[in-house]
Write a protein that holds these residues in place. Sequence first.
Motif, PDB file in Angstrom:
ATOM      1  N   THR A   1       0.832  -1.203   0.000  1.00 16.48           N
ATOM      2  CA  THR A   1       0.000   0.000   0.000  1.00 16.48           C
ATOM      3  C   THR A   1       0.865   1.252   0.000  1.00 16.48           C
ATOM      4  O   THR A   1       0.672   2.168  -0.800  1.00 16.48           O
ATOM      5  CB  THR A   1      -0.922   0.023   1.238  1.00 16.48           C
TER       6      THR A   1
ATOM      7  N   GLN B   1      -1.187  -0.963  -7.284  1.00 18.25           N
ATOM      8  CA  GLN B   1      -1.359  -2.394  -7.024  1.00 18.25           C
ATOM      9  C   GLN B   1      -1.356  -3.191  -8.319  1.00 18.25           C
ATOM     10  O   GLN B   1      -0.860  -4.328  -8.371  1.00 18.25           O
ATOM     11  CB  GLN B   1      -2.658  -2.641  -6.249  1.00 18.25           C
TER      12      GLN B   1
ATOM     13  N   HIS C   1       0.711  -7.546  -4.825  1.00 14.95           N
ATOM     14  CA  HIS C   1      -0.278  -6.502  -4.519  1.00 14.95           C
ATOM     15  C   HIS C   1      -1.103  -6.864  -3.280  1.00 14.95           C
ATOM     16  O   HIS C   1      -1.043  -7.982  -2.772  1.00 14.95           O
ATOM     17  CB  HIS C   1      -1.212  -6.312  -5.706  1.00 14.95           C
ATOM     18  N   THR C   2      -1.857  -5.888  -2.816  1.00 10.39           N
ATOM     19  CA  THR C   2      -2.837  -6.115  -1.761  1.00 10.39           C
ATOM     20  C   THR C   2      -4.198  -5.614  -2.259  1.00 10.39           C
ATOM     21  O   THR C   2      -4.298  -5.135  -3.388  1.00 10.39           O
ATOM     22  CB  THR C   2      -2.430  -5.394  -0.455  1.00 10.39           C
ATOM     23  N   THR C   3      -5.209  -5.744  -1.433  1.00 10.23           N
ATOM     24  CA  THR C   3      -6.550  -5.317  -1.827  1.00 10.23           C
ATOM     25  C   THR C   3      -7.096  -4.308  -0.827  1.00 10.23           C
ATOM     26  O   THR C   3      -6.624  -4.216   0.306  1.00 10.23           O
ATOM     27  CB  THR C   3      -7.509  -6.509  -1.905  1.00 10.23           C
ATOM     28  N   LEU C   4      -8.097  -3.585  -1.263  1.00  7.40           N
ATOM     29  CA  LEU C   4      -8.694  -2.548  -0.421  1.00  7.40           C
ATOM     30  C   LEU C   4      -9.387  -3.153   0.799  1.00  7.40           C
ATOM     31  O   LEU C   4      -9.548  -2.476   1.820  1.00  7.40           O
ATOM     32  CB  LEU C   4      -9.700  -1.734  -1.247  1.00  7.40           C
ATOM     33  N   SER C   5      -9.774  -4.408   0.707  1.00  8.72           N
ATOM     34  CA  SER C   5     -10.474  -5.074   1.815  1.00  8.72           C
ATOM     35  C   SER C   5      -9.522  -5.674   2.853  1.00  8.72           C
ATOM     36  O   SER C   5      -9.959  -6.142   3.899  1.00  8.72           O
ATOM     37  CB  SER C   5     -11.387  -6.173   1.278  1.00  8.72           C
ATOM     38  N   ALA C   6      -8.230  -5.632   2.574  1.00 10.23           N
ATOM     39  CA  ALA C   6      -7.257  -6.166   3.534  1.00 10.23           C
ATOM     40  C   ALA C   6      -7.215  -5.279   4.774  1.00 10.23           C
ATOM     41  O   ALA C   6      -7.543  -4.084   4.706  1.00 10.23           O
ATOM     42  CB  ALA C   6      -5.878  -6.255   2.885  1.00 10.23           C
TER      43      ALA C   6
ATOM     44  N   PHE D   1      -4.965   1.890  -6.639  1.00 16.63           N
ATOM     45  CA  PHE D   1      -5.401   0.848  -7.572  1.00 16.63           C
ATOM     46  C   PHE D   1      -4.402   0.649  -8.715  1.00 16.63           C
ATOM     47  O   PHE D   1      -4.093  -0.488  -9.092  1.00 16.63           O
ATOM     48  CB  PHE D   1      -6.788   1.189  -8.126  1.00 16.63           C
TER      49      PHE D   1
END
Length: 255
Positions: free
Chosen positions: A60, A132, A139-144, A129
């Motif tokens: 992030t 990532q 990458h990571t996600t917004l929900s992590a 976005f």
Amino acid sequence: MAAAQVLRSEWTKIKSVNSTVWTLALAVIFSVGLGMLISALTKNDFKNLSTKDKLTFDPTFISFSGLSLGQLALVVFGVLVVASEYSTGMIRTSLAAVPQRGTFLFSKVAVAALLTLVIALITAFASFFLGQAMLGDHHTTLSAPNVLRAVLGAALYMTLMAMFSMGVASMLRSPMLALGILMPFFFLVSPILNSVSATQKVARYFPDQAGQRMMQVVTSGDDVPYGPWGGFAILLVWVAAALIVGYVLLKKRDA
């Protein structure tokens, strides 16, 4: 003049000046573009990182690498919003129309801060976005966990840095003087002092260094004595102090 009229007047001033519009556009371009580039380079070099660096890797924060350059454009924006009227002499007309100096200053700051926040939110989410996407498998996600907090923190960081520059500009009243102090400080002095062990413990409490904690997810492995919320509090104190001093000087001095 009623507060609503003052707010409309300040909005008209901001949108009618091409330089302020361009600085906001550059903030987005620099932040997103550089963030994508560094994320892509990080992906290609990931296999060469040490085990420690891999364990503390923060995808992030990597996507926000461009914000260090983009924030300089927002510093310019903040300074121009407040100090450009002094350089043109329009400040006398403005204060004659709005003699309540607190209303005048904080309406200007409120309108500019709201506009900055909108731009900063667009920049933060776009940087995340697209960054990532460049990181690929890393990458990571917004929900992590804590990622959404960090993205919103990045937007808030950019907004508060612009507000800090508005306070400094109100104190100094000169665009050239304000930029001559702020730009070298944030671009050179602060990063250098933060990289030197002898001065690092002081530099970590500078507004930019403290604020950058707001957009980090992985904070383990360092010796900084505060986390994202502590960084937010420190930056908020800097912003409040700059605006309060700027207001006091505006109230006491002649235009």
